[in-house]
Design an enzyme around this catalytic site. Structure first.
Site, PDB file in Angstrom:
ATOM      1  N   ASP A  17       2.169   2.641   3.369  1.00 49.36           N
ATOM      2  CA  ASP A  17       1.312   3.812   3.167  1.00 49.36           C
ATOM      3  C   ASP A  17       1.342   4.742   4.375  1.00 49.36           C
ATOM      4  OD1 ASP A  17      -1.140   5.297   2.023  1.00 49.36           O
ATOM      5  OD2 ASP A  17      -1.935   4.508   3.902  1.00 49.36           O
ATOM      6  N   ASP A  72       0.832  -1.202   0.000  1.00 50.02           N
ATOM      7  CA  ASP A  72       0.000   0.000   0.000  1.00 50.02           C
ATOM      8  C   ASP A  72       0.871   1.259   0.000  1.00 50.02           C
ATOM      9  OD1 ASP A  72      -1.855   2.134   0.832  1.00 50.02           O
ATOM     10  OD2 ASP A  72      -3.221   0.493   1.297  1.00 50.02           O
ATOM     11  N   SER A  96      -7.499   4.417  -0.661  1.00 48.07           N
ATOM     12  CA  SER A  96      -7.288   2.968  -0.695  1.00 48.07           C
ATOM     13  C   SER A  96      -8.574   2.190  -0.915  1.00 48.07           C
ATOM     14  CB  SER A  96      -6.610   2.503   0.598  1.00 48.07           C
ATOM     15  OG  SER A  96      -5.274   2.937   0.653  1.00 48.07           O
ATOM     16  N   THR A 127      -8.072  -1.915   2.085  1.00 49.35           N
ATOM     17  CA  THR A 127      -7.597  -2.788   1.009  1.00 49.35           C
ATOM     18  C   THR A 127      -8.085  -4.220   1.151  1.00 49.35           C
ATOM     19  OG1 THR A 127      -5.669  -1.382   0.648  1.00 49.35           O
ATOM     20  CG2 THR A 127      -5.573  -3.616  -0.232  1.00 49.35           C
ATOM     21  N   ASP A 145      -1.324   0.094  -4.580  1.00 46.65           N
ATOM     22  CA  ASP A 145      -2.629   0.637  -4.962  1.00 46.65           C
ATOM     23  C   ASP A 145      -2.559   2.097  -5.372  1.00 46.65           C
ATOM     24  OD1 ASP A 145      -2.011   1.349  -2.360  1.00 46.65           O
ATOM     25  OD2 ASP A 145      -4.017   1.023  -1.564  1.00 46.65           O
TER      26      ASP A 145
END
Length: 451
Positions: free
Chosen positions: A280, A53, A93, A146, A322
Site C-alpha cells: 500500500d 494491503d 484501511s 489493518t 483490502d
C-alpha cells in the site's frame, strides 16, 4: 485451551450469478477431500487470512511479469469483491479492515466500531471464543489500521497507543511487526504517556523479542499453557523489503512461519491474520519497484502458509487485499510493452534515492542509474531535477521504463480479487462485498459471527 473459556466468468467453470451464488459447470462428480481445489466439506481447524494491503488485479498482472511466471495464488483465484466504506465510495484501511474482520461497514478512519459507535465482534474474536489461538502479523507497526481492525475498537485509527493498550489486555496470542514506540513510555523514547506496555505484556505471559534471531530462538512457546509471543522489530514500521536488514528484521515469511509454529500447538486450532502492509505505501508513492519487491516478500509468506496447509489438511488460506492503492495500470504510454521484469534490478526506493541527491540535483542521473540499472534520457533527468516532488518524479521515470502506469497517489474503488486454498475454498467463489469475507470464514469454521 488454557486461557479460553469457551456477473463475470473468472475462469473456466466459475460463473458469477446475479445473487452471488457460484455455479460450477465442471464441478467434479466426486468432491475432493478439502484439498487446494476446495470442493467438499472437510472440517477446518485453522484459518490464515493473508492481506496484501493495496493489492488489486493490476498488481497481480504486473507481478506475474516481474516474477516471470505465475504467482502462487494465481491458480487459486475464486472471486472478486467490492470495497466501499459506510461513508465513502473509496475506503481507507481502517474501514476496509473492519469490514473484512467483522462483516460490518463503518466510516473511514474508524476501527472495530459501527457508524453509531457500537463495538463490533470480529472473526478473530469468535475464533477465540471457540477455543482457538490467534495471531496478528504485519510489516507496518502492529498497531496500524489493518491488524488493529481484528482486535481493537477505536474511533480514530491514529490512536495507536490506545490500540497497543487494548492488545495487551486482549487474548491475542501472537503479535509480530513494527511499532516498538507504541508500547514504550515517553521517558524511554516511546509514545505512551507513562506506561511500559512491554513490561505489562511480559507480566501477562508474553515472551518479548526484538530481533530475527530472538524470534527464531523462541519457537518453543506453549500456548496451551498460556504462553504468548510479542515481537517488535523496529521502533516504527519495518523496513521496505528493498532495505531490510536481514540480520535484525525477520521477513514476513519468517514471521508467518514463527506464528504458525506457535499457534499450531493448540489442538482447537487457530486464526492468524498476516498483512503485507507496505504494498500500500509503495502504491501511495507510485513506486513500482518497492511495490513488486514487497509483493514478492508477501508471496513468500503465502507460500509458507500454503505449505503448512498442504501438510495439515485442515487449514484454509485466504488471500485478499483490502483495496487498491495508486490505480496501478498494466502498461503505460511512455514506453511500448510491459517490462515489469526490469524492476528486479532496482535496489532502492524512490524515497531513498531522493535523499542521495545533492542540493542542485546535478547528480540525479548518476544516482538513479546506480540504483535502477536504467539509462536515463536527458528529458528524464530534467524531469527529476525540476520536480517539486523529487521522489515521485524518480518513481515516475522508473515506472515508465517498466511499462507501469498510475492514476492516483491515493486509494481507488477498484474491485479486489480473492484467492483461497484448502478445505471449503470454493465457498469464496462469486462476486460480493468485502463484508461477506469474514461471514464465509465463520461459516466454514462453524462459529457464529453476529453484529
Amino acid at each position: 485451551m488454557f486461557k479460553k473459556i469457551g456477473a463475470v466468468a473468472l475462469s473456466t467453470g466459475l460463473v458469477l450469478s446475479a445473487v452471488s451464488v457460484p455455479v460450477f459447470a465442471d464441478k467434479p462428480e466426486s468432491p475432493g477431500k478439502g484439498n487446494g481445489n476446495g470442493y467438499g466439506g472437510k472440517k477446518i481447524d485453522n484459518i490464515i487470512y493473508m492481506i496484501p494491503d493495496g493489492f488489486s488485479g493490476d498488481y497481480a498482472s504486473n507481478y506475474r511479469v516481474y516474477k516471470g511466471e505465475d504467482a502462487v495464488w494465481d491458480e487459486h483465484l475464486k472471486g472478486m469483491f467490492t470495497t466501499n466504506s459506510a461513508n465513502a465510495d473509496v475506503t481507507d484501511s481502517a474501514a476496509a479492515g473492519t469490514a473484512m474482520a467483522s462483516g460490518v461497514k463503518t466510516n473511514n478512519g474508524v476501527i472495530g466500531l459501527d457508524p453509531e459507535g457500537n463495538e463490533l465482534t470480529t472473526i478473530l474474536d469468535v475464533s477465540e471464543e471457540a477455543g482457538k489461538s490467534s495471531g496478528l502479523v504485519a510489516t507496518s507497526t502492529i498497531t496500524h489500521a489493518t491488524p488493529a481492525s481484528f482486535a481493537a475498537n477505536v474511533e480514530d485509527r491514529n490512536n495507536q497507543t490506545e490500540i497497543a493498550r487494548q492488545y495487551i489486555s486482549s487474548e491475542v496470542d501472537v503479535l509480530l511487526g513494527g511499532g516498538r514506540n507504541m508500547f514504550l513510555p515517553e521517558a524511554e523514547g516511546g509514545n505512551q504517556e507513562d506506561v511500559n506496555l512491554i513490561e505489562q505484556a511480559e507480566d501477562a505471559g508474553f515472551t518479548y523479542v526484538e530481533t530475527r534471531e530472538e524470534l527464531q530462538d523462541n519457537a518453543d512457546i506453549n500456548v496451551n499453557q498460556g504462553e504468548r509471543l510479542l515481537g517488535l522489530f523496529a521502533d516504527d514500521a519495518l523496513s521496505p523489503e528493498l532495505h531490510r536488514d536481514q540480520s535484525v528484521e525477520p521477513s514476513l515469511a519468517e514471521m508467518t512461519e514463527a506464528s504458525i509454529e506457535v499457534l499450531e500447538q493448540d489442538k482447537d486450532g487457530f486464526f492468524l491474520m498476516v498483512e503485507g502492509s507496505q504494498i500500500d505505501w509503495a502504491g501511495h508513492a507510485n513506486d513500482a519497484a518497492w511495490a513488486m519487491s514487497d509483493v514478492a516478500a508477501f508471496e513468500e509468506a503465502v507460500e509458507a502458509a500454503i505449505d503448512f496447509a498442504e501438510q495439515d489438511g485442515k487449514t484454509l488460506v485466504i488471500v485478499a487485499g483490502d483495496h487498491d492503492t495508486g490505480g496501478m495500470t498494466t502498461g503505460s504510454g511512455a514506453y511500448s510493452g510491459l517490462n515489469a521484469d526490469i524492476l528486479n534490478q532496482v535496489t532502492a526506493t524512490g524515497d531513498f534515492m531522493a535523499t542521495q541527491l545533492n542540493e542542485d540535483r546535478s547528480n540525479a542521473k548518476e544516482i538513479v542509474e546506480e540504483y535502477t540499472n536504467l539509462t536515463l534520457t536527458e528529458d528524464e533527468v530534467q524531469s527529476i531535477q525540476n520536480a517539486s516532488d523529487v521522489a515521485l518524479a524518480i518513481n515516475s521515470v522508473v515506472s515508465d521504463h517498466a511499462g507501469i502506469g498510475w492514476t492516483s497517489t491515493n486509494h481507488t474503488g477498484a474491485d479486489i480479487p480473492v484467492y483461497a486454498y484448502g478445505p471449503q475454498a470454493d465457498k469464496f467463489a462469486g462476486f460480493y462485498d468485502n463484508t461477506e469475507l469474514p461471514k464465509i470464514m465463520a461459516n466454514a469454521l462453524k462459529v457464529n459471527l453476529e453484529n
